[in-house]
Scaffold this active site. Structure first.
Site, PDB file in Angstrom:
ATOM      1  N   LEU A 377       1.405  21.568   1.752  1.00  0.00           N
ATOM      2  CA  LEU A 377       1.143  22.968   2.107  1.00  0.00           C
ATOM      3  C   LEU A 377      -0.204  23.118   2.794  1.00  0.00           C
ATOM      4  CD1 LEU A 377       2.368  24.740  -1.155  1.00  0.00           C
ATOM      5  CD2 LEU A 377       3.586  24.521   1.028  1.00  0.00           C
ATOM      6  N   GLY A 378      -1.073  22.236   2.535  1.00  0.00           N
ATOM      7  CA  GLY A 378      -2.394  22.281   3.143  1.00  0.00           C
ATOM      8  C   GLY A 378      -3.238  21.143   2.616  1.00  0.00           C
ATOM      9  N   GLU A 379      -4.334  20.882   3.315  1.00  0.00           N
ATOM     10  CA  GLU A 379      -5.232  19.797   2.918  1.00  0.00           C
ATOM     11  C   GLU A 379      -6.660  20.253   3.112  1.00  0.00           C
ATOM     12  OE1 GLU A 379      -6.128  15.075   3.859  1.00  0.00           O
ATOM     13  OE2 GLU A 379      -4.563  16.163   4.945  1.00  0.00           O
ATOM     14  N   GLY A 380      -7.480  19.962   2.125  1.00  0.00           N
ATOM     15  CA  GLY A 380      -8.887  20.316   2.193  1.00  0.00           C
ATOM     16  C   GLY A 380      -9.765  19.105   2.038  1.00  0.00           C
ATOM     17  N   PHE A 382     -11.194  18.022  -0.484  1.00  0.00           N
ATOM     18  CA  PHE A 382     -11.128  17.329  -1.773  1.00  0.00           C
ATOM     19  C   PHE A 382      -9.713  17.031  -2.221  1.00  0.00           C
ATOM     20  CE2 PHE A 382     -15.054  19.711  -1.725  1.00  0.00           C
ATOM     21  CZ  PHE A 382     -15.967  18.704  -1.986  1.00  0.00           C
ATOM     22  N   CYS A 384      -5.105  17.407  -1.291  1.00  0.00           N
ATOM     23  CA  CYS A 384      -3.966  18.057  -0.634  1.00  0.00           C
ATOM     24  C   CYS A 384      -3.203  18.918  -1.627  1.00  0.00           C
ATOM     25  CB  CYS A 384      -3.027  17.004  -0.043  1.00  0.00           C
ATOM     26  SG  CYS A 384      -3.745  16.056   1.312  1.00  0.00           S
ATOM     27  N   VAL A 385      -2.496  19.904  -1.078  1.00  0.00           N
ATOM     28  CA  VAL A 385      -1.636  20.769  -1.875  1.00  0.00           C
ATOM     29  C   VAL A 385      -0.201  20.510  -1.450  1.00  0.00           C
ATOM     30  CG1 VAL A 385      -1.083  23.130  -2.506  1.00  0.00           C
ATOM     31  CG2 VAL A 385      -3.449  22.491  -2.058  1.00  0.00           C
ATOM     32  N   LYS A 399      -1.758  20.631  -6.556  1.00  0.00           N
ATOM     33  CA  LYS A 399      -2.976  20.212  -5.866  1.00  0.00           C
ATOM     34  C   LYS A 399      -3.434  18.889  -6.440  1.00  0.00           C
ATOM     35  CE  LYS A 399      -7.801  20.783  -5.373  1.00  0.00           C
ATOM     36  NZ  LYS A 399      -9.019  21.364  -5.937  1.00  0.00           N
ATOM     37  N   ASP A 495     -15.922  33.472  -2.935  1.00  0.00           N
ATOM     38  CA  ASP A 495     -15.291  33.126  -1.650  1.00  0.00           C
ATOM     39  C   ASP A 495     -14.124  34.070  -1.365  1.00  0.00           C
ATOM     40  OD1 ASP A 495     -14.970  31.786   0.725  1.00  0.00           O
ATOM     41  OD2 ASP A 495     -13.733  30.198  -0.148  1.00  0.00           O
TER      42      ASP A 495
END
Length: 720
Positions: A377-380, A382, A384-385, A399, A495
């Site tokens: 679903l997404g990656e940051g 720290f 991935c999701v 996550k 945030d």
């Protein structure tokens, strides 16, 4: 001497004289003292006295042996012969009173003195008399003289020479133990001769009762006590002194014990106080640091770019085409701290909700199809999701923190502790967690309708209706108000942005991304080691100094409200110079709209007048109050909720301050602060993760926010 011999011989015929001697004794006793002092007079009297004592003594001859047997031990102190006479004086008086008080005892008392006399008579030589006096503590010479002197003092004096002294003295001891015990040996010759008649006649009645007690009185002479008066004083004084010493000793011991107990109590109390102060101090935040800073603030990876949250709700350039759903899930977390989960196994389901809360790594790998890339679903920065489906068919977002990331571990601990305490319909829910070796995974409820950022700024998407915008604003405000007001200690999100507001199918908002949330203990402010957040949403004081309060979240939420009203991005590079920042561009227009009621310059033109003016006006007024430059003058989130979720008068959301009349806002200074923050956080021109507007509005598909320069260019231009 011949007279002495005759006196014993003549003693037998004198039985009738027994009656006479008692009366004679008192009269003679008065003259006795001088006679006692001078030995010559006793012999003259001895001739008359032996017969008096002898008649009474002959019958109890059998008693003689025991008395002499007792006397030998008493011979230890022969020196005081004169002392023996006073006891002898006491003996003469006993016969008459004793006979009156108790017939048998007085006879006994009378009889004992007689046997010694008989012994003296049987043994004319004075040697036996000498032996008898030593026990009674008289000198050997006094033995013969005693038969003479006692008659002067008292007829029974010779019989009482030693044995009589012991019985009378002993009876006196029991009757008056304190005075006579030391004085039994009769060190009181001088005093007794002075007043023998009256005291001694009174004493004899007492003597018969205690007549048998001989040893105590005899023991006292062995001690060689002085005069009876001195002995009495010593006896009483000795007992009193002993008791006094005992009492003093007990008092001192008691005082010492009490003092020791007090010292121990004080020491323990002091130790406890020190321990308590230490226990409290170790949880107090450093003046320049926060209690939970390790769990919430993390360094950024320059290669990965800037991430708005520890879980990476913003994505790097390679993942910018991913749906913004990954952004929201990237940072939401929950559960228990790592050390608590290891010790207790699984947290209470009551906290995390019903159903399974602890998952194994194999289970999560299975539900995500081996963490397939197609399920990302997404990656940051720290981790991935991934999207996954549990065995019961429930869809979740998983996550996965990057292995070996110390920052990820700290992040995990912080998130699970925070989110485990938070449950609200407008906040993302935690489903479970996983700890396996180096793997740390969090499982969240999957929110299917992506993010507010996606619906507002996505290309090719229908315009978000005004009613839905109002619903989203109210729901997200309630979620933040819950964090600030109903969580103890309060939770500061840090945030807030449109990418962290998830939407369900009914367009109900759920605030996500608690990776940057920090527990606000008892203090009102925290100073962070590093400022984290998203450009365009940062409060001025937070961007410049890192000072953090719940009013910082209010500022960020005000920016979200401006997005809902205007449909613009927080930072838009396509806008004319000086208007790139949404807040800077909107400030004068907000003041004008509130003063004139003209909403045309602020409202999203895509709505085409399909909105409710008073709702727009209320949202504009609320946004203007939230984005004040002065933090203390901003409203609390509870006030924001009341302002947005009421049909009538919303109250004084401005806190009595008119728009534009708060602290003068220097946008140039704000831009400078943002530039300083960028250099402090990233040390140069490292690109900021532009997943801020992921999805259709990625850096690859739009020139807007293509990199760090796109966000900072307006500030750079502003400086010139």
């Amino acid at each position: 001497m011949s007279d002495l011999g005759e006196s014993p011989s003549s003693s037998p015929p004198a039985p009738p004289a027994d009656t006479a001697p008692p009366p004679e004794t008192p009269s003679e006793n008065s003259a006795l003292p001088p006679v006692d002092s001078s030995p010559p007079s006793p012999p003259a009297d001895s001739s008359s006295t032996p017969p008096l004592s002898e008649p009474s003594t002959p019958p109890p001859d059998s008693q003689l042996p025991p008395l002499p047997s007792i006397l030998p031990p008493l011979t230890d102190s022969p020196p005081p012969p004169s002392d023996s006479s006073p006891p002898v004086d006491s003996t003469p008086s006993p016969p008459p009173p004793t006979s009156n008080e108790s017939p048998s005892p007085p006879e006994d008392s009378e009889t004992p003195p007689a046997p010694p006399n008989e012994s003296n008579d049987n043994n004319p030589p004075p040697s036996q008399d000498l032996q008898s006096p030593p026990p009674s503590s008289p000198s050997p010479n006094v033995g013969p003289t005693n038969p003479e002197s006692p008659p002067l003092q008292s007829p029974p004096a010779p019989p009482a020479s030693d044995p009589t002294n012991s019985p009378p003295a002993s009876p006196l001891d029991p009757t008056n133990p304190p005075p006579i015990q030391p004085s039994g040996p009769a060190t009181s010759p001088p005093a007794n001769p002075n007043a023998p008649p009256s005291p001694f006649p009174t004493v004899p009645p007492k003597t018969p009762s205690s007549g048998p007690v001989v040893s105590p009185s005899l023991t006292s002479p062995s001690k060689g006590t002085p005069t009876p008066n001195q002995g009495n004083g010593d006896g009483g004084g000795g007992g009193g002194g002993y008791q006094g010493k005992t009492m003093v000793g007990m008092a001192v011991a008691g005082f010492a014990i009490m003092a020791l107990i007090g010292v121990v109590f004080l020491v323990r109390r002091k130790k406890k106080r020190n321990i308590d102060s230490y226990n409290h101090s170790q949880y107090l935040p450093h003046p320049n640091f926060s209690v939970k800073s390790d769990g919430f603030l993390y360094g950024q990876d320059p290669g990965k770019g800037y991430s708005s949250g520890p879980n990476g709700s913003m994505y790097n350039n390679s993942q910018q085409q991913q749906s913004s759903m990954g952004n929201s899930y990237g940072t939401a977390g929950g559960g228990y701290p790592h050390h608590q989960m290891q010790s207790s196994g699984t947290p209470d389901s009551a906290i995390l909700g019903s159903g399974q809360t602890h998952f194994s790594y194999e289970e999560l790998a299975e539900i995500t199809q081996g963490f397939a890339r197609k399920n990302i679903l997404g990656e940051g920065g720290f981790g991935c999701v991934y999207k996954g489906t549990l065995q019961d068919g429930k869809v979740v977002a998983v996550k996965q923190l990057k292995a070996g990331s110390g920052q990820g571990d700290r992040e995990f601990k912080a998130e699970v502790e925070i989110i485990s305490r938070v449950h609200h319909r407008h906040l993302v829910s935690l489903v479970g967690y996983c700890i396996s070796d180096q793997h740390r995974l969090l499982i969240y409820e999957y929110v299917s309708n992506q993010t507010l950022e996606h619906h507002l700024h996505g290309k090719g998407l229908p315009v978000l209706e005004w009613s839905k915008r109002v619903r989203i604003a109210i729901g997200s405000a309630k979620g933040l108000a819950y964090l600030h007001e109903d969580c103890h200690p309060k939770i500061i999100h840090r945030d807030i942005k449109s990418a962290n507001i998830l939407l369900d199918d009914e367009y109900e908002a759920q605030v996500a991304d608690f990776g940057l949330a920090r527990l606000n203990d008892t203090t009102q402010t925290h100073v962070s080691t590093r400022v984290m957040g998203t450009f365009g949403y940062l409060a001025p004081e937070y961007a410049s100094s890192g000072k953090l309060t719940d009013r910082s979240d209010v500022f960020s939420f005000g920016v979200v409200l401006l997005e809902l009203v205007t449909g613009r991005k927080p930072v838009d590079q396509t806008q004319p110079l000086g208007e790139e920042s949404l807040v800077e561009w909107a400030r004068p227009l907000l003041l004008k709209a509130i003063e004139t009621g003209d909403l045309s310059e602020l409202i999203d033109t895509r709505l085409e007048k399909r909105y409710v003016e008073h709702e727009v006006f209320r949202m504009i007024e609320t946004a203007a109050a939230c984005v004040r430059h002065s933090g203390p003058k901003r409203p609390r989130m509870v006030q924001v909720v009341r302002a947005l979720d009421c049909d009538g008068d919303s109250g004084d959301i401005s806190n009595g301050i008119k728009i534009g009349q708060s602290t003068t806002y220097d946008s140039g200074q704000y831009n400078e602060d943002i530039m300083k923050f960028r250099k402090m956080a990233f040390g140069g021109d490292n690109s900021v993760e532009s997943g801020l507007y992921s999805g259709n509005y990625s850096a690859k598909s739009s020139s807007d926010f293509s990199g760090n320069e796109s966000e900072t260019r307006p500030f750079n231009n502003r400086r010139f």
